[in-house]
Design a protein around this motif. Structure first.
Motif, PDB file in Angstrom:
ATOM      1  N   CYS C 150     -16.884   7.928  28.978  1.00  0.00           N
ATOM      2  CA  CYS C 150     -17.709   8.458  27.885  1.00  0.00           C
ATOM      3  C   CYS C 150     -18.104   9.913  28.064  1.00  0.00           C
ATOM      4  N   GLU C 154     -21.669  10.265  23.908  1.00  0.00           N
ATOM      5  CA  GLU C 154     -21.347   8.847  23.746  1.00  0.00           C
ATOM      6  C   GLU C 154     -22.219   7.961  24.639  1.00  0.00           C
ATOM      7  N   LEU C 173     -14.754   2.353  22.007  1.00  0.00           N
ATOM      8  CA  LEU C 173     -14.550   3.768  22.324  1.00  0.00           C
ATOM      9  C   LEU C 173     -13.316   3.957  23.206  1.00  0.00           C
ATOM     10  N   GLY C 196     -14.809  12.523  22.294  1.00  0.00           N
ATOM     11  CA  GLY C 196     -15.453  11.247  22.012  1.00  0.00           C
ATOM     12  C   GLY C 196     -15.386  10.897  20.534  1.00  0.00           C
ATOM     13  N   THR C 198     -17.585   8.952  17.023  1.00  0.00           N
ATOM     14  CA  THR C 198     -18.884   8.667  16.425  1.00  0.00           C
ATOM     15  C   THR C 198     -19.286   7.222  16.701  1.00  0.00           C
ATOM     16  N   PRO C 199     -20.593   6.936  16.668  1.00  0.00           N
ATOM     17  CA  PRO C 199     -21.071   5.578  16.920  1.00  0.00           C
ATOM     18  C   PRO C 199     -20.525   4.570  15.911  1.00  0.00           C
TER      19      PRO C 199
END
Lengths: 93, 579, 265
Positions: C150, C154, C173, C196, C198-199
């Motif tokens: 991450c 993240e 992820l 990374g 996005t959520p």
């Protein structure tokens, strides 16, 4: 490029075999330097990450080395042990 | 502004001086005080226009004269030189290289190939006066939105009327002259005809909305719609219905020079990556201590050398082997866009998150990564070239078999040799069954085996592996030829074309090494780079066949760093840049 | 777009063909068992695998051998169906970095992933594709892997996810990163802490470690839960040359190559 270095692992090999065996759930005695991480042992990318994490705990200097650098040109347990020995710069007791 | 040129400008010395002058004028890309520095090109890219200061500079330099044949008052007499000069522009900005340069040239080539005296004179005058051109080539099969061409010309008293759309044309709104290929059904069911028109000022020509592109964002790409646009008899380029042949005459020139120019863009991507690695402290994961960083840099440099060897042979081939240049140029157009695009992805692992930065010291990298895929126009852009290679494989079922004329091809491989015959466009369409490049391979392999020095063994081994690949290709081609002709060929021919292109690239590298040998050959005479280049090519054919010599990588890395420190280009020429 | 289930060599390819025609891209999945030949020694297999057959002979890990063979048969069959060719007519080759591609057929980009009993194949005529799959329940949290996987942004976002979904979010992820890195031919060579996504509750976008935008609009990213147990992600690059819509569908992916010996007569 390091596949010929199968015999140079020394004691780094012992640590590597121990950690690899734990991830694979196999007895360490079944692992040999000539085995191909992927083709013979079935390592996948998550397992490689895990292995790197465990090795970092044993050799903190490995935090400075990225996983791709550790694995570049390395295919067998023995070759990885050789790479470890050179990277850590320490004979492993 | 009109540029006049004299004969003395064609010598190698004069060429170097000219490139040095252009590089000097454009200046140091990394100098924040330079109005033509990286920050300004990045800002222009963000605003989606060409940098005005750069266009003015190229006006003053008279860049357009590079596109005009010497006999018409320009500086064009060697296609390898044309590509070298334009690399200086592509190193700064691919959009500028296309928008100021290549777009005009793609159109003008057609006029040089078959225009009449008056059309040639007018076109030369227009370009030397700073004018721009664009060309709407026939759409290949399978085509794409950018290559789409639905123009039709029908006969009317005193000429033709033009109807239909061309969807995407660079500089459509600002060109002074257009070369247009249109379907002319009255001259035959599939007949095309080329026309030379003035720019789109007329009421019956509409500009279509600008197209969004992910790269070369400074280029203004729009469509044109013609509604009964009149073309007089003097607008006919070549014979009515002769468009397809005319396009075929232009392709060997455009397919070999265009991708070769784009090497400049990839050169900047590599230099930016070296700068990044150099700037990182020894214990950083991106530094030159990292094996992954070192191999990424060396592999990229090797790819650039391979691409340049092939470009060299194809551009010089138009002069020296006109009847083979259709195939040679197709190999360049087929291979280079993919290899260069992937080379930049391979470098992105060194920059990591900086590979996405749109500004700052390394912003040029993401720009190159977005620009390069646009130059090849995707798979539809390479499809026609792959078709040309397939035709060649079926014509010469034993590609590279000695045809008794194993002549002296040395001039094909010498980057600085300035004695080239002029181009004869008529010969470009009469394809020869011969294959001088692959025919040069056996002798080159023998030289490689006889090489001396540290890397001789590795070179010999890689050369043998290449020869083996050629043998396998010939066997597969023979198998293909044995099958009785049916309506269509098996898609297996696609893979054969790919292998042929790679082997041709290998032969080009070996030739450049062989003929570069000598005490003053510098890098090119050194077996190390050739061994690395061949290992990389053979690896694409069979990834288990050979291994690149580790010491060879160290050798090339030293060259990469030296050239970075001296500001010299990453190609066959090691041209001093930006000073 | 959703991944399409394939039930073996006898299943219809029509849905896959339709999807490639309409959107340019298709992701499909199948069970290893559905594509594993009964006999790995059978003579036809060497022809079906081409130069990959040599690699198979070097493999001793049985589940890997099975996945290797089955995934290549699935990939070639799916690609052949979309192209209107026979699987044996296509050669699966590898770029220097190991990325698979159909040699000489750059109009159809391919990607391959397998885990446990699952095979996933991605096909696109738009540009590039990468796919990756992982058991959604695979433990990744607390193994020392988060820090390797991450970005700082993240890590924060993962911690904001309710504890029971945290591991699943990490797996999502991870597969997105693998998918992207495979699309650009890098695999594990790209440091996963340098880019990374996005959520979970947003349209997936690539972000730099500080949360600012990464790759541009030409890239799109997708994740799906397949068969309630596998997380499958895809990264697709489309520079906008026009691989979709009616105009694209009318363009043949594999135009018939006329035999020039016929026209010469």
């Amino acid at each position: 490029m390091d596949d010929n270095a199968t015999t140079s692992g020394g004691t780094a090999l012992a640590v590597l075999v121990e950690e690899a065996a734990r991830i694979l759930g196999r007895p360490p005695g079944r692992l040999e330097p000539g085995q191909h991480l992927q083709h013979d042992l079935g390592f996948d990318s998550v397992m490689l990450l895990q292995l790197k994490g465990r090795l970092e705990a044993r050799f903190p200097v490995l935090r400075e080395v990225s996983l791709p650098d550790l694995l570049l040109g390395v295919h067998t347990l023995g070759a990885l042990a050789g790479r470890l020995e050179r990277t850590t710069g320490l004979p492993v007791a | 502004m009109t540029t006049t040129v004299n004969r003395a400008e064609s010598t190698e010395q004069a060429v170097r001086e000219r490139i040095a002058r252009l590089e000097h004028d454009l200046g140091d890309l990394d100098d924040p005080g330079n109005p033509l520095g990286a920050d300004h090109f990045l800002a222009a890219d963000g605003r989606q226009h060409l940098l005005p200061a750069a266009e003015r500079l190229l006006d003053d330099f008279g860049l357009n004269a590079e596109f005009v044949p010497r006999e018409l008052g320009g500086r064009l007499d060697r296609l390898d030189v044309l590509a070298r000069v334009l690399r200086a522009v592509f190193r700064r900005d691919a959009a500028l290289g296309l928008g100021y340069g290549m777009t005009s040239y793609l159109a003008a080539v057609v006029v040089w190939a078959d225009g009449n005296e008056e059309q040639r004179r007018r076109t030369a005058e227009l370009l030397l006066g700073g004018g721009r051109m664009a060309g709407a080539y026939p759409e290949p099969v399978p085509g794409n939105d950018f290559l789409h061409n639905r123009l039709t010309a029908t006969r009317v008293p005193g000429g033709h009327r033009l109807d239909g759309r061309k969807e995407a044309l660079n500089n459509a709104a600002r060109v002074d002259s257009l070369v247009v290929f249109a379907h002319t059904p009255e001259a035959g069911e599939d007949a095309h005809t080329a026309f030379l028109l003035p720019g789109p000022g007329a009421a019956d020509v509409d500009l279509l909305p600008r197209r969004r592109t992910s790269g070369i964002r400074g280029c203004v790409i729009q469509g044109l719609r013609f509604s009964g646009h009149r073309i007089g008899a003097d607008g006919l380029l070549g014979a009515e219905g002769g468009g397809a042949v005319l396009a075929e005459r232009a392709f060997p020139v455009t397919r070999s020079t265009g991708p070769s120019m784009a090497l400049g863009c990839a050169d900047t991507a590599l230099r930016t990556t070296v700068a990044f690695a150099r700037a990182h402290r020894a214990r950083s994961r991106a530094s030159l201590r990292s094996a992954r960083t070192r191999s990424a840099l060396v592999d990229a440099f090797t790819d650039l050398l391979v691409c340049d060897c092939l470009s060299l042979v194809a551009t010089r081939g138009v002069h020296l082997l006109p009847r083979e240049s259709r195939t040679l140029s197709a190999v360049v157009k087929y291979l280079l866009p993919t290899v260069l695009t992937e080379m930049v992805y391979d470098l992105s692992v060194v920059l990591g998150s900086e590979s996405y930065a749109t500004s700052g010291s390394y912003g040029m990298f993401q720009k190159a990564a977005r620009d390069l895929p646009m130059i090849g126009l995707g798979s539809a852009g390479t499809a026609a070239s792959r078709g040309v290679i397939i035709e060649h494989l079926l014509r010469a079922t034993e590609p590279g078999a000695a045809d008794g004329s194993e002549g002296d091809f040395g001039r094909l491989f010498r980057p600085h040799d300035d004695d080239l015959p002029s181009v004869s466009p008529q010969e470009l369409t009469s394809a020869a069954p011969g294959d001088s490049l692959l025919a040069s391979l056996p002798a080159a392999v023998r030289s490689a085996r006889a090489a001396r020095g540290e890397f001789a063994g590795a070179l010999g081994e890689a050369a043998d592996a290449l020869a083996t690949e050629l043998r396998l290709l010939r066997e597969d081609c023979a198998r293909l030829a044995e099958r009785r002709p049916a309506g269509g060929l098996s898609p297996r021919v696609y893979a054969l074309a790919d292998r042929y292109a790679l082997i041709a690239a290998g032969a080009a590298c070996l030739g450049v090494w062989q003929h570069g040998a000598g005490p003053d050959g510098g890098l090119l005479a050194d077996p190390a780079w050739a061994a690395m280049a061949l290992a990389r090519i053979v690896g694409r054919l069979d990834r288990t066949a050979v291994r690149a010599p580790e010491a060879g990588a160290e050798h090339l890395l030293a060259e990469v760093l030296d050239r970075f420190d001296d500001a010299r280009s990453y190609d066959l020429y090691a041209t001093p840049i930006g000073r | 777009m959703r991944p399409l289930r394939n039930r073996g060599p006898a299943d219809s390819w029509l849905p896959v063909r339709r999807e490639v025609e309409s959107s340019g891209t298709s992701v499909l999945y199948a069970a290893v068992a559905d594509w594993l030949p009964d006999d790995l020694e059978r003579p036809g297999l060497a022809a079906a695998l081409g130069r990959d057959h040599k690699r198979l002979l070097e493999m001793n890990h049985v589940p890997n051998r099975s996945r290797f063979v089955a995934s290549r048969l699935l990939l070639k069959s799916a690609a052949a169906a979309v192209l209107g060719a026979e699987p044996d007519e296509l050669e699966l080759a590898y770029k220097p970095g190991g990325r698979p591609h159909l040699r000489g057929v750059d109009q159809l980009d391919v990607s391959l992933s397998h885990t446990e009993e699952l095979l996933v194949v991605g096909l696109t005529r738009n540009g590039r594709i990468g796919v990756d799959a992982e058991n959604a329940g695979r433990r990744m949290l607390g193994l020392g892997t988060e820090r390797q996987v991450c970005t700082p942004y993240e890590l924060e976002a993962v911690l904001a996810v309710p504890r029971e979904r945290r591991n699943g979010e990490l797996v999502r992820l991870w597969t997105l990163k693998e998918a992207y890195s495979k699309a650009i031919g890098q695999g594990l060579r790209f440091r996963f802490t340098e880019f990374g996504f996005t959520p979970e509750d947003r349209q997936v976008q690539m972000l730099r470690p500080d949360g600012t935008p990464g790759a541009g609009w030409e890239w799109s990213f997708h994740s799906w839960l397949v068969d309630d147990s596998y997380m499958v992600s895809a990264a697709v690059y489309d520079p906008g040359f026009g691989g979709r819509g009616p105009a694209a569908a009318a363009r043949p992916l594999l135009p018939v190559v006329p035999d020039p010996r016929l026209s010469a007569r």
